[in-house]
Design a protein around this motif. Structure first.
Motif, PDB file in Angstrom:
ATOM      1  N   HIS A 170       0.824  -1.206   0.000  1.00 30.20           N
ATOM      2  CA  HIS A 170       0.000   0.000   0.000  1.00 30.20           C
ATOM      3  C   HIS A 170       0.859   1.257   0.000  1.00 30.20           C
ATOM      4  CE1 HIS A 170      -3.959  -1.857   0.547  1.00 30.20           C
ATOM      5  NE2 HIS A 170      -3.381  -2.702   1.381  1.00 30.20           N
ATOM      6  N   ALA A 171       2.006   1.193   0.696  1.00 29.40           N
ATOM      7  CA  ALA A 171       2.869   2.361   0.813  1.00 29.40           C
ATOM      8  C   ALA A 171       3.351   2.854  -0.547  1.00 29.40           C
ATOM      9  CB  ALA A 171       4.070   2.052   1.706  1.00 29.40           C
ATOM     10  N   GLU A 172       3.486   1.945  -1.485  1.00 26.07           N
ATOM     11  CA  GLU A 172       3.981   2.302  -2.813  1.00 26.07           C
ATOM     12  C   GLU A 172       2.861   2.509  -3.819  1.00 26.07           C
ATOM     13  OE1 GLU A 172       7.039   2.935  -2.559  1.00 26.07           O
ATOM     14  OE2 GLU A 172       7.215   1.958  -0.606  1.00 26.07           O
ATOM     15  N   ASP A 173       1.628   2.494  -3.347  1.00 33.30           N
ATOM     16  CA  ASP A 173       0.466   2.586  -4.234  1.00 33.30           C
ATOM     17  C   ASP A 173      -0.420   3.733  -3.765  1.00 33.30           C
ATOM     18  OD1 ASP A 173      -1.748   2.158  -5.823  1.00 33.30           O
ATOM     19  OD2 ASP A 173      -2.496   0.482  -4.624  1.00 33.30           O
ATOM     20  N   ALA A 174      -0.494   4.787  -4.548  1.00 32.48           N
ATOM     21  CA  ALA A 174      -1.264   5.966  -4.159  1.00 32.48           C
ATOM     22  C   ALA A 174      -2.721   5.616  -3.881  1.00 32.48           C
ATOM     23  CB  ALA A 174      -1.178   7.028  -5.254  1.00 32.48           C
ATOM     24  N   ALA A 175      -3.276   4.709  -4.668  1.00 31.58           N
ATOM     25  CA  ALA A 175      -4.669   4.314  -4.456  1.00 31.58           C
ATOM     26  C   ALA A 175      -4.826   3.564  -3.142  1.00 31.58           C
ATOM     27  CB  ALA A 175      -5.147   3.452  -5.619  1.00 31.58           C
ATOM     28  N   GLY A 176      -3.827   2.744  -2.808  1.00 28.57           N
ATOM     29  CA  GLY A 176      -3.874   2.006  -1.553  1.00 28.57           C
ATOM     30  C   GLY A 176      -3.804   2.928  -0.352  1.00 28.57           C
ATOM     31  N   VAL A 177      -2.924   3.932  -0.426  1.00 25.54           N
ATOM     32  CA  VAL A 177      -2.825   4.916   0.661  1.00 25.54           C
ATOM     33  C   VAL A 177      -4.138   5.675   0.791  1.00 25.54           C
ATOM     34  CG1 VAL A 177      -1.649   7.001   1.468  1.00 25.54           C
ATOM     35  CG2 VAL A 177      -0.322   5.163   0.411  1.00 25.54           C
ATOM     36  N   ALA A 178      -4.695   6.080  -0.320  1.00 23.10           N
ATOM     37  CA  ALA A 178      -5.950   6.836  -0.308  1.00 23.10           C
ATOM     38  C   ALA A 178      -7.086   6.015   0.295  1.00 23.10           C
ATOM     39  CB  ALA A 178      -6.315   7.268  -1.727  1.00 23.10           C
ATOM     40  N   SER A 179      -7.117   4.731  -0.005  1.00 22.83           N
ATOM     41  CA  SER A 179      -8.160   3.866   0.526  1.00 22.83           C
ATOM     42  C   SER A 179      -8.063   3.751   2.048  1.00 22.83           C
ATOM     43  CB  SER A 179      -8.055   2.476  -0.112  1.00 22.83           C
ATOM     44  OG  SER A 179      -8.998   1.593   0.447  1.00 22.83           O
ATOM     45  N   LEU A 180      -6.839   3.578   2.560  1.00 19.24           N
ATOM     46  CA  LEU A 180      -6.654   3.492   4.013  1.00 19.24           C
ATOM     47  C   LEU A 180      -6.964   4.827   4.681  1.00 19.24           C
ATOM     48  CD1 LEU A 180      -3.441   1.298   4.261  1.00 19.24           C
ATOM     49  CD2 LEU A 180      -5.754   0.672   4.968  1.00 19.24           C
ATOM     50  N   LYS A 181      -6.597   5.933   4.032  1.00 19.71           N
ATOM     51  CA  LYS A 181      -6.938   7.248   4.577  1.00 19.71           C
ATOM     52  C   LYS A 181      -8.453   7.421   4.667  1.00 19.71           C
ATOM     53  CE  LYS A 181      -2.915  10.077   3.354  1.00 19.71           C
ATOM     54  NZ  LYS A 181      -2.429  11.255   2.590  1.00 19.71           N
ATOM     55  N   ALA A 182      -9.143   6.975   3.644  1.00 17.75           N
ATOM     56  CA  ALA A 182     -10.606   7.096   3.642  1.00 17.75           C
ATOM     57  C   ALA A 182     -11.213   6.270   4.774  1.00 17.75           C
ATOM     58  CB  ALA A 182     -11.159   6.640   2.293  1.00 17.75           C
ATOM     59  N   SER A 183     -10.667   5.091   5.004  1.00 15.47           N
ATOM     60  CA  SER A 183     -11.161   4.251   6.090  1.00 15.47           C
ATOM     61  C   SER A 183     -10.922   4.925   7.445  1.00 15.47           C
ATOM     62  CB  SER A 183     -10.474   2.888   6.067  1.00 15.47           C
ATOM     63  OG  SER A 183     -10.851   2.142   4.934  1.00 15.47           O
ATOM     64  N   PHE A 184      -9.723   5.472   7.624  1.00 14.88           N
ATOM     65  CA  PHE A 184      -9.402   6.134   8.889  1.00 14.88           C
ATOM     66  C   PHE A 184     -10.337   7.314   9.129  1.00 14.88           C
ATOM     67  CE2 PHE A 184      -7.266   8.906  11.813  1.00 14.88           C
ATOM     68  CZ  PHE A 184      -6.596   8.059  12.689  1.00 14.88           C
ATOM     69  N   THR A 185     -10.543   8.116   8.095  1.00 16.69           N
ATOM     70  CA  THR A 185     -11.422   9.283   8.218  1.00 16.69           C
ATOM     71  C   THR A 185     -12.840   8.874   8.563  1.00 16.69           C
ATOM     72  OG1 THR A 185     -10.074  10.531   6.645  1.00 16.69           O
ATOM     73  CG2 THR A 185     -12.347  11.280   6.983  1.00 16.69           C
ATOM     74  N   ARG A 186     -13.347   7.869   7.855  1.00 15.63           N
ATOM     75  CA  ARG A 186     -14.725   7.405   8.082  1.00 15.63           C
ATOM     76  C   ARG A 186     -14.913   6.858   9.487  1.00 15.63           C
ATOM     77  NH1 ARG A 186     -16.487   2.251   7.679  1.00 15.63           N
ATOM     78  NH2 ARG A 186     -14.585   1.584   6.612  1.00 15.63           N
ATOM     79  N   LEU A 187     -13.909   6.160   9.990  1.00 12.77           N
ATOM     80  CA  LEU A 187     -14.037   5.492  11.282  1.00 12.77           C
ATOM     81  C   LEU A 187     -13.765   6.407  12.468  1.00 12.77           C
ATOM     82  CD1 LEU A 187     -12.216   2.182  10.301  1.00 12.77           C
ATOM     83  CD2 LEU A 187     -14.648   2.390  10.887  1.00 12.77           C
ATOM     84  N   PHE A 188     -12.765   7.300  12.340  1.00 18.46           N
ATOM     85  CA  PHE A 188     -12.271   8.005  13.515  1.00 18.46           C
ATOM     86  C   PHE A 188     -12.363   9.523  13.475  1.00 18.46           C
ATOM     87  CE2 PHE A 188      -9.411   4.154  13.145  1.00 18.46           C
ATOM     88  CZ  PHE A 188     -10.084   3.413  14.103  1.00 18.46           C
ATOM     89  N   LEU A 189     -12.631  10.104  12.319  1.00 17.84           N
ATOM     90  CA  LEU A 189     -12.564  11.558  12.220  1.00 17.84           C
ATOM     91  C   LEU A 189     -13.903  12.238  11.958  1.00 17.84           C
ATOM     92  CD1 LEU A 189      -9.251  12.098  10.180  1.00 17.84           C
ATOM     93  CD2 LEU A 189      -9.578  12.143  12.665  1.00 17.84           C
ATOM     94  N   VAL A 190     -14.755  11.624  11.175  1.00 12.64           N
ATOM     95  CA  VAL A 190     -15.997  12.273  10.752  1.00 12.64           C
ATOM     96  C   VAL A 190     -17.196  11.584  11.398  1.00 12.64           C
ATOM     97  CG1 VAL A 190     -17.451  12.902   8.801  1.00 12.64           C
ATOM     98  CG2 VAL A 190     -14.955  12.926   8.558  1.00 12.64           C
ATOM     99  N   PRO A 191     -17.893  12.275  12.314  1.00 13.99           N
ATOM    100  CA  PRO A 191     -19.096  11.665  12.915  1.00 13.99           C
ATOM    101  C   PRO A 191     -20.105  11.257  11.853  1.00 13.99           C
ATOM    102  CG  PRO A 191     -18.436  13.624  14.124  1.00 13.99           C
ATOM    103  CD  PRO A 191     -17.593  13.590  12.872  1.00 13.99           C
ATOM    104  N   GLY A 192     -20.633  10.074  12.024  1.00 18.55           N
ATOM    105  CA  GLY A 192     -21.594   9.539  11.062  1.00 18.55           C
ATOM    106  C   GLY A 192     -21.925   8.110  11.428  1.00 18.55           C
ATOM    107  N   ALA A 193     -22.559   7.412  10.513  1.00 19.79           N
ATOM    108  CA  ALA A 193     -23.017   6.057  10.795  1.00 19.79           C
ATOM    109  C   ALA A 193     -21.873   5.100  11.101  1.00 19.79           C
ATOM    110  CB  ALA A 193     -23.833   5.530   9.608  1.00 19.79           C
ATOM    111  N   SER A 194     -20.694   5.350  10.529  1.00 17.28           N
ATOM    112  CA  SER A 194     -19.558   4.445  10.708  1.00 17.28           C
ATOM    113  C   SER A 194     -18.561   4.925  11.757  1.00 17.28           C
ATOM    114  CB  SER A 194     -18.818   4.271   9.371  1.00 17.28           C
ATOM    115  OG  SER A 194     -19.672   3.727   8.397  1.00 17.28           O
ATOM    116  N   PHE A 195     -18.844   6.044  12.405  1.00 18.66           N
ATOM    117  CA  PHE A 195     -17.887   6.638  13.336  1.00 18.66           C
ATOM    118  C   PHE A 195     -17.732   5.786  14.594  1.00 18.66           C
ATOM    119  CE2 PHE A 195     -16.884   9.726  16.765  1.00 18.66           C
ATOM    120  CZ  PHE A 195     -15.649  10.147  16.296  1.00 18.66           C
ATOM    121  N   VAL A 196     -16.470   5.633  15.037  1.00 17.51           N
ATOM    122  CA  VAL A 196     -16.146   4.902  16.272  1.00 17.51           C
ATOM    123  C   VAL A 196     -15.351   5.850  17.166  1.00 17.51           C
ATOM    124  CG1 VAL A 196     -14.959   2.912  17.266  1.00 17.51           C
ATOM    125  CG2 VAL A 196     -16.057   2.711  15.028  1.00 17.51           C
ATOM    126  N   HIS A 197     -15.872   6.143  18.346  1.00 21.29           N
ATOM    127  CA  HIS A 197     -15.155   7.035  19.259  1.00 21.29           C
ATOM    128  C   HIS A 197     -13.805   6.425  19.630  1.00 21.29           C
ATOM    129  CE1 HIS A 197     -18.457   9.837  19.966  1.00 21.29           C
ATOM    130  NE2 HIS A 197     -19.270   8.800  20.065  1.00 21.29           N
TER     131      HIS A 197
END
Length: 241
Positions: free
Chosen positions: A80-107
């Motif tokens: 993933h480290a060498e793949d821009a799409a892979g990094v972006a996918s993990l960033k999106a997961s982190f944001t969805r889970l831990f940064l943006v309140p919503g249905a998928s947010f985990v405190h």
């Protein structure tokens, strides 16, 4: 202790400090290519395989299996480290889970799990702050995260783990034992109280995703580490060399 036992203890202390640091990185921010390279490094994978073998030797087959799976997962992050799409996918997961309140947010902090209301900076947060201050701990995230954020707690435990390793290396077993006892008290007061619920919630929201698998590994590692801290505490408080 004989020389081989001292070496084994030193290896255990070093690898636990490294593992706390890895989990701090993993849960501390959206992943970057550089962070993924650290998580996927041979040193990281070797540390987790060491911990998996330790769990197996201590009779925790489930813990060994979870930590072995974590070692494989971490090794795979190198791609993933060498793949821009892979990094972006993990960033999106982190944001969805831990940064943006919503249905998928985990405190990712303690207060909402133990208080009567889902809110920050409760009495437990003040206790966390006091324990940090007792060791002069100052995390880079101060002012950005609540002090009872899981990543900051893991950073603190990494800090104490490194101090225990250094004390042991200097032959000061009593100081190492004191630090480990303080770590055990912190885990009892501020991880045991909510980490299982955090992991369960994350597994619900992330299914078999990277962060759910890392959370299961964190839970297995903390259980393994509690056994080490309890063993040192039972040595009154330091094992004689």
């Amino acid at each position: 202790m004989d020389e081989s036992t001292i070496e084994a203890q030193a290896m255990r202390l070093a690898n636990r400090a490294y593992a706390y640091r890895v989990f701090h990185i993993a849960f501390g921010a959206e992943p970057s290519s550089d962070e993924l390279r650290v998580l996927a490094s041979p040193e990281t994978v070797e540390a987790f395989r060491f911990l998996a073998e330790t769990a197996r030797e201590e009779g925790s087959g489930e813990g060994a299996q979870t930590l072995t799976a974590a070692a494989d997962l971490l090794a795979s992050l190198g791609a993933h480290a060498e793949d821009a799409a892979g990094v972006a996918s993990l960033k999106a997961s982190f944001t969805r889970l831990f940064l943006v309140p919503g249905a998928s947010f985990v405190h990712p902090w303690e207060s909402p799990y133990i208080g009567k209301e889902v809110m920050l900076f409760q009495e437990s947060t003040l206790d966390v702050r006091h324990r940090y201050a007792a060791y002069g701990f100052a995390a880079a995230e101060f002012g950005h995260f609540p002090e009872d954020h899981v990543s900051m707690m893991l950073d603190f435990l990494a800090h104490l783990s490194s101090a225990a390793f250094e004390a042991f290396g200097d032959g000061n077993d009593e100081e190492a034992g004191r630090i480990l006892a303080d770590q055990r008290a912190f885990v009892a007061a501020h991880l045991d109280t909510w980490l299982p619920a955090f992991v369960e919630k994350l597994c619900e929201q992330d299914a078999e995703g990277t962060y759910a698998r890392l959370a299961r590994a964190l839970r297995a590692f903390v259980e393994l580490d509690k056994a080490l801290m309890d063993a040192w505490a039972g040595a009154c408080p330091n094992p004689a060399r």
